[in-house]
Structures are given as C-alpha cells and as structure tokens.
Design a protein around this motif. Sequence first.
Motif, PDB file in Angstrom:
ATOM      1  N   GLU A 172       3.303  11.783   5.350  1.00  0.00           N
ATOM      2  CA  GLU A 172       2.261  10.820   5.014  1.00  0.00           C
ATOM      3  C   GLU A 172       2.802   9.396   4.985  1.00  0.00           C
ATOM      4  N   ILE A 173       4.019   9.219   4.498  1.00  0.00           N
ATOM      5  CA  ILE A 173       4.624   7.881   4.504  1.00  0.00           C
ATOM      6  C   ILE A 173       4.823   7.408   5.943  1.00  0.00           C
ATOM      7  N   LYS A 174       5.273   8.312   6.801  1.00  0.00           N
ATOM      8  CA  LYS A 174       5.483   7.962   8.210  1.00  0.00           C
ATOM      9  C   LYS A 174       4.190   7.580   8.915  1.00  0.00           C
ATOM     10  N   SER A 175       3.057   8.070   8.409  1.00  0.00           N
ATOM     11  CA  SER A 175       1.771   7.819   9.076  1.00  0.00           C
ATOM     12  C   SER A 175       1.309   6.369   8.947  1.00  0.00           C
ATOM     13  N   TYR A 176       1.885   5.622   8.007  1.00  0.00           N
ATOM     14  CA  TYR A 176       1.526   4.197   7.876  1.00  0.00           C
ATOM     15  C   TYR A 176       2.101   3.437   9.067  1.00  0.00           C
ATOM     16  N   ASN A 191       0.836  -1.209   0.000  1.00  0.00           N
ATOM     17  CA  ASN A 191       0.000   0.000   0.000  1.00  0.00           C
ATOM     18  C   ASN A 191       0.873   1.263   0.000  1.00  0.00           C
ATOM     19  N   VAL A 192       2.012   1.185   0.683  1.00  0.00           N
ATOM     20  CA  VAL A 192       2.944   2.308   0.684  1.00  0.00           C
ATOM     21  C   VAL A 192       3.533   2.481  -0.715  1.00  0.00           C
ATOM     22  N   ASN A 193       3.891   1.382  -1.340  1.00  0.00           N
ATOM     23  CA  ASN A 193       4.408   1.444  -2.717  1.00  0.00           C
ATOM     24  C   ASN A 193       3.408   2.114  -3.644  1.00  0.00           C
ATOM     25  N   LYS A 194       2.165   1.705  -3.529  1.00  0.00           N
ATOM     26  CA  LYS A 194       1.113   2.252  -4.397  1.00  0.00           C
ATOM     27  C   LYS A 194       0.920   3.740  -4.145  1.00  0.00           C
ATOM     28  N   PHE A 195       0.962   4.133  -2.853  1.00  0.00           N
ATOM     29  CA  PHE A 195       0.789   5.545  -2.525  1.00  0.00           C
ATOM     30  C   PHE A 195       1.903   6.392  -3.146  1.00  0.00           C
ATOM     31  N   ILE A 196       3.137   5.904  -3.040  1.00  0.00           N
ATOM     32  CA  ILE A 196       4.278   6.653  -3.579  1.00  0.00           C
ATOM     33  C   ILE A 196       4.162   6.789  -5.087  1.00  0.00           C
ATOM     34  N   GLU A 225      13.836   1.342  -1.553  1.00  0.00           N
ATOM     35  CA  GLU A 225      14.409   2.653  -1.835  1.00  0.00           C
ATOM     36  C   GLU A 225      13.467   3.337  -2.813  1.00  0.00           C
ATOM     37  N   VAL A 226      13.096   4.580  -2.520  1.00  0.00           N
ATOM     38  CA  VAL A 226      12.127   5.279  -3.359  1.00  0.00           C
ATOM     39  C   VAL A 226      12.640   6.664  -3.714  1.00  0.00           C
TER      40      VAL A 226
END
Length: 475
Positions: free
Chosen positions: A87-91, A54-59, A77-78
């Motif tokens: 927002e990434i940290k919020s996951y 889900n993080v991958n998709k969000f990015i 690595e992104v």
Amino acid sequence: MKKRKILKKSCSFLFAILVFSSLFLVNKVQASKMGSHSEIHLIILFNDDRIDTNVNKFIEKSGGAILNTLSQVGGIEVKCEAKLIPEIKSYNTVKALVPNHNVKIPKERTIKFRESRRSKRSSEYQEGDLYKLYQWDIKKVTNNGKSFELGTGSHDVVIAILDSGIDKNHADLKNNLLGGENFIPKNFNGNKTETGEPEDIEDRLGHGTYISGSIAGNGRIKGVAPDIGFKSYRVFDSNGQTNATIVCSAIIKATDDGANVINLSMAGYDIKGKCYWTDPETGIRYDLGDDMAEYELYKRSIEYAVNHNVSVVTASGNDGLDCTDGELLTEFLNKRDKEDGFEYEGVTCEIPGGIDGVINVSATGRNDIIAEYSNYGDGFIHVSAPGGDYSERESIYDMCLSTGIGNSYMFEEGTSIAAPKVSAIAGLMLSKDKTLTPKEIEKKICEKADKLNGNRLKEFYGAGLVNAYNILNKK
C-alpha cells in the motif's frame, strides 16, 4: 582474477594472499514481532525531495510510527507492519522504499601498540616519538614531514568524522577536538547502554579515535594535518552497529553545522535493480521496487553536502573486489544476504564510494602496492593513500599506527585507514583557501598525486598516491 594477474606482472615477488576486512558494512534487517504480525523499519524516499504527508498519516493511522524525518532530502524512516509495504508503494509520490538494514562493523585487523621495556616513563615521552619510529604512512604522505613546514591546518577549517565517536581526553587529540554529536537513538536495537543523549560521543570501539589521529593527531603521533579542527559525529553504537538513516542524518547535520570536509571511512553495497524480501514470520515475498532507497538516501545526502561546498571523502571497501563489475557485486550480495531473506536482480554498486561527488580512496601498503584487501575499479578509484598491508611481510610494522581509546595507540589497516589522509589534505587546502570548491579540491589532489607504476594501473591507484607536500608547495 585480473587484479592478481596484473600485480604478479608488476611486482618482482609474490606476497601471500591474506584478506582482512576493515570497515565493511554487513546488512541485517531491523524487524521484530508485534502481536501476531511482523513489524519492520523502512526507509521511504519521495519524488522531488518532497515528503508526502499523506503517506505519514496513512502509516500512523495504520498503527505505525514515523521514527526519523530527513526533510532536506525527502526521506523518512518508519516502523510499521510489513503487510503495509504494497500500500505504501502504491502512492505515486513514493520513489523507493526498503527495510532499514542494521549495518555492523565486522572485526578488523587491529593490534594494540605496546611500549618496549626500554620505553621511557609516560611523563618523559617526547613530542612525535612514535611518529618518528612507526608512522611510515604519514611520512609518505607528507614527504617525511616536509609538508608540516608549509601548513598544518587550523581550527578555522572543520573536518567532520562520522564514525564510532572519540576518546575526548586523548592527549594527542583533545586540543583539536571541537565537539560533535551522537546520532545513536536511545535503546538502539535493544542496546540499553545507549541513552540517545546528543553529547554522548565517547568512543566504545576505537575506530573513530583511530581515524581522528590519522587526520589531526598532534602529540606522540602525528596526523597529516596536526593543527586542523575536527568534530566527531558518532554513528556506530557500542556494538558497532548503525543504519542508513543514522549516517545520512549525520551527513546532513555536519553540513548544516558548517563542516568543510566529511570523512566517511565506511563501505557497503547496494543494488540498482530489483530487490525482493521474504518476511521470515509469514513467508510472504515482497517486491521492494526497481531501486534501493538506501542508495538514493546516501546519494541525496552526499549531494546536499557537496552542494553546500562540503568535500566528502570515502573508503573504497575491503573485499578485494572490482567494483565496476556490477553483476559480480550482485552475486556477492545474493550469497551474503540470502539468510536474511533478500534476493537481488540487476547490478550492484559500492556505497558511498560509488556515488558521484565523493573522493574515493583505495589503500596501498608500505611498498606502494595496492593492498590485497582493497576494492578497486577503473573510474571507481580517484586516488590512493597508505592503508597498510600486513600481508606484504606479515609484520605489524606494515600496518599503520594511530591513536586508540584509553589514551592508547593502535596498529590497523584498511581502506578506512587510507581515506582520512585524503580528508586531512582537503582540510590543509581549505586552510590556505576556503573558497575552493569540492570539485577544485578533488582536481588538485589528483593532479598533484605521485604516479605509481607509471600511472598505468589507474583501476588500483586512480591518479596516484596522495601527497600533501606536492599540493602545498607552490614552487
């Protein structure tokens, strides 16, 4: 300084303080402009080693890209806009994240070996002639070559050398080279000489070739294990730069390739505490969390190797610092990285030498005294090995000779020069018994080390000076 006071008491003379940095890691953030926004490379570590897609998709949905996936250790690595960090940290699946630093090799003390006028023509060079004349360090570790009578290694054991590559045609190395792989991506940091081809392991810097000679050199010079097999994993580009995902990807790949020992002649520092980063484009200050993802990535990668029965040998670093003083290291980091927008709170550890599971090596000079540049610390150092110390008498002959690019030879010094001697000894042990575990190898290396200064200064020497002959001699 505690180290210097103890040295003054234990030595009958004073030697000049001349600290030379060898393979110390300097961090520079990978960031570029994308339109009116700042774009940044991030390392993201997930909980339980499981990547949250889900993080991958969000990015990706937000215009970023996934550059590297380390599924074995739950990291990615992104490349994305810095404003996505909160927002990434919020996951809740995200354990830690940090900008992926550029890591650069600073200049080290290196002197090219030059033939004397009396030297013979190259066609008449004799086997081991340079070993006999200059390699005091190899003689010290092998009891003046006596260990060669007991074991020189074999190609059934492979030492993975993660460094700047290899001179594939060097006469003293080519017979023991078993291949390798390049991990520098195409156009890394805008470096157009980097093609990203996996087979491009040619050394542009010389450091990897030097390390390889200390381990497996067999010609005019000798390594500690002159018949051992080795593979070269190129993790530093032609400008001497890398990053944590490149190095950790190579650790994982070397493990999957069946390496028995991994040599990491590199050293750096990471924070265990708060890390803040101020975006130079916007002035926005980001709280990157309570841990550094780089540290966690190294930790997981090394655990992956050790859990697959691979011994990992590391260099302690070349800043003359007590690496058990986490607050001192944090102060050191804050001074060093201030210009890059970083601010740290908490305690700092040296990596990868401060990570559980490795054999961490300090460097000694020709007189068996801790080198002035060598990092140290009680419980931080496992063993010591000769790394050379020019400051002892300000002579190149107090440095260590090994192979260089262009079929040449080089004098160098550093903890990165000490570590490969220990890697070679681990390889010799496995050539005799491949059932040995990393813990058993570490225990025997320490038990059989030569005691220095009555074994009183363990913060400098750990268990003592490594000795291949003591380990191979069963009498």
